[in-house]
Design an enzyme around this catalytic site. Sequence first.
Site, PDB file in Angstrom:
ATOM      1  N   LEU A 128       0.813  -1.212   0.000  1.00 24.96           N
ATOM      2  CA  LEU A 128       0.000   0.000   0.000  1.00 24.96           C
ATOM      3  C   LEU A 128       0.848   1.264   0.000  1.00 24.96           C
ATOM      4  CD1 LEU A 128      -2.737  -1.021   2.601  1.00 24.96           C
ATOM      5  CD2 LEU A 128      -2.932  -1.009   0.112  1.00 24.96           C
ATOM      6  N   GLY A 129       2.052   1.183   0.553  1.00 22.48           N
ATOM      7  CA  GLY A 129       2.899   2.377   0.613  1.00 22.48           C
ATOM      8  C   GLY A 129       3.995   2.232   1.646  1.00 22.48           C
ATOM      9  N   GLN A 130       4.604   3.370   1.970  1.00 24.43           N
ATOM     10  CA  GLN A 130       5.709   3.410   2.925  1.00 24.43           C
ATOM     11  C   GLN A 130       5.248   4.109   4.182  1.00 24.43           C
ATOM     12  OE1 GLN A 130       8.527   1.903   2.116  1.00 24.43           O
ATOM     13  NE2 GLN A 130       9.698   2.349   3.970  1.00 24.43           N
ATOM     14  N   GLY A 131       5.347   3.432   5.323  1.00 25.99           N
ATOM     15  CA  GLY A 131       4.967   4.023   6.596  1.00 25.99           C
ATOM     16  C   GLY A 131       6.125   4.747   7.233  1.00 25.99           C
ATOM     17  N   SER A 132       5.935   5.176   8.469  1.00 22.50           N
ATOM     18  CA  SER A 132       6.952   5.965   9.154  1.00 22.50           C
ATOM     19  C   SER A 132       8.175   5.154   9.518  1.00 22.50           C
ATOM     20  CB  SER A 132       6.361   6.581  10.425  1.00 22.50           C
ATOM     21  OG  SER A 132       5.953   5.574  11.315  1.00 22.50           O
ATOM     22  N   PHE A 133       8.044   3.835   9.590  1.00 27.35           N
ATOM     23  CA  PHE A 133       9.233   3.047   9.923  1.00 27.35           C
ATOM     24  C   PHE A 133       9.298   1.738   9.144  1.00 27.35           C
ATOM     25  CE2 PHE A 133       6.061   1.725  13.046  1.00 27.35           C
ATOM     26  CZ  PHE A 133       6.145   0.349  13.003  1.00 27.35           C
ATOM     27  N   GLY A 134       8.538   1.634   8.071  1.00 22.11           N
ATOM     28  CA  GLY A 134       8.589   0.415   7.277  1.00 22.11           C
ATOM     29  C   GLY A 134       7.530   0.409   6.187  1.00 22.11           C
ATOM     30  N   LYS A 150       1.795  -2.756   8.901  1.00 21.81           N
ATOM     31  CA  LYS A 150       3.080  -2.070   8.804  1.00 21.81           C
ATOM     32  C   LYS A 150       4.168  -2.984   9.359  1.00 21.81           C
ATOM     33  CE  LYS A 150       2.648   2.000  10.823  1.00 21.81           C
ATOM     34  NZ  LYS A 150       2.940   3.409  11.187  1.00 21.81           N
ATOM     35  N   ASP A 245       3.474  14.750  15.417  1.00 20.55           N
ATOM     36  CA  ASP A 245       3.767  14.639  13.988  1.00 20.55           C
ATOM     37  C   ASP A 245       2.487  14.745  13.164  1.00 20.55           C
ATOM     38  OD1 ASP A 245       5.496  14.443  11.840  1.00 20.55           O
ATOM     39  OD2 ASP A 245       5.480  12.257  11.800  1.00 20.55           O
TER      40      ASP A 245
END
Length: 413
Positions: A128-134, A150, A245
């Site tokens: 689905l995409g790139q998260g904040s740490f993976g 995630k 954030d």
Amino acid sequence: MPHQVHLLIIGVTFGLVLGILIVCLIFFCIRCYKKDSNIRQSANDASVTTDTSVTTLPIRTNGLETSIDFSASITSSTTMSRSENVQKDSNFSCWSRQSKDRFAKSPGIPKYSYKEIQKATQNFTTRLGQGSFGTVYKATMPTGEVVAVKVLASNSKQGEKEFQTEVLLLGRLHHRNLVNLVGYCVDKGQRILAYQFMSNGSLENILYGEERKLSWDERLQIVFDISHGIEYLHEGAAPPVIHRDLKCANILLDHSMRAKVADFGLSKEEVFDGRNSALKGTYGYMDPAYISTNKLTMKSDIYSFGIIIFELITAIPPHQNLMEYIGLAAMDHDGIDGILDKQLVDNCNIGEVRQLAKIGHKCLHKSPRKRPPISVVSQGISSIKQRRQRHHAIEEIMSLANSRAESMNRSVD
């Protein structure tokens, strides 16, 4: 006399032996204490580098508006010694033991095995995409529920802290405008989080994408939802939580375009201990007062929310000089009209836009003390929304009256 001398010799001998034993015991205790202190100090140096770091490392490297932890130091993998590698392994095993104990205090969050997650994601095929740490994957759990998973990147040091923070915080935070954590996994060296699936993705992708246009009603509803999510964090949670954030990328939208606040990896419970906080957040959304003083307060979230408000009005991202446009618009009563998103021109109530911009300006005040609390912000947005609903109701009544009048005229003719 000889008997007394004999007793004296025995007493002196016993005293010497006892003294030697005491000295040995003291020496052993001191040695153990120093060894334990060195181990603790080494672990702290390896795992926590908050105030002593000079160089910084971004958590994400996948775009301009990326979350940054300015307290994380850069360590070259080519210069890491063998002892540091051993120390890292021992720190990870220690973290694993601590996390198991602490996660046990988070009731209601199911724990899954790695095999279960692997099966649910069909071996991590749908990204689905790139998260904040993976990386984030789509998954279907055994219950049939569709979730977003995630997976912590194996080389992410700060991600371990984020993982722990999210599990512990979302274990006790539950609100309709917060993304729910539905499960987690600590298995086979993997750390994985499973969230409720938000089919419309992030506000950032929709606001700046080409596939869909956001109407003024939708934008007003989104900003209303976000304010209620923040209000719960600041005034409904005990102790209060500072998100730290807030940005469009961390606002997710469900199938009904209702907004939920997500990504709590950098969040922090509000603590009045007088200490400065390590600088964390995203360029463009970070409170200038927080940057200059390192003092984190709930008003830092208010500033970030003010940026989001103007993004919804203008569709100008922070890294494209949004604050300069806002400053120029503030010089004129109708200045916001000139930077209005082109999609909203002739498709919104300009009076409502100006009212929302006025709230946004208050959120961006240079002095944190003069920024309104989130409850006041939420009330202001709610008032705009209520007037909007009354306006729609009047329009419907007028439309119905006109249609009836036209039908009557046709029947007379």
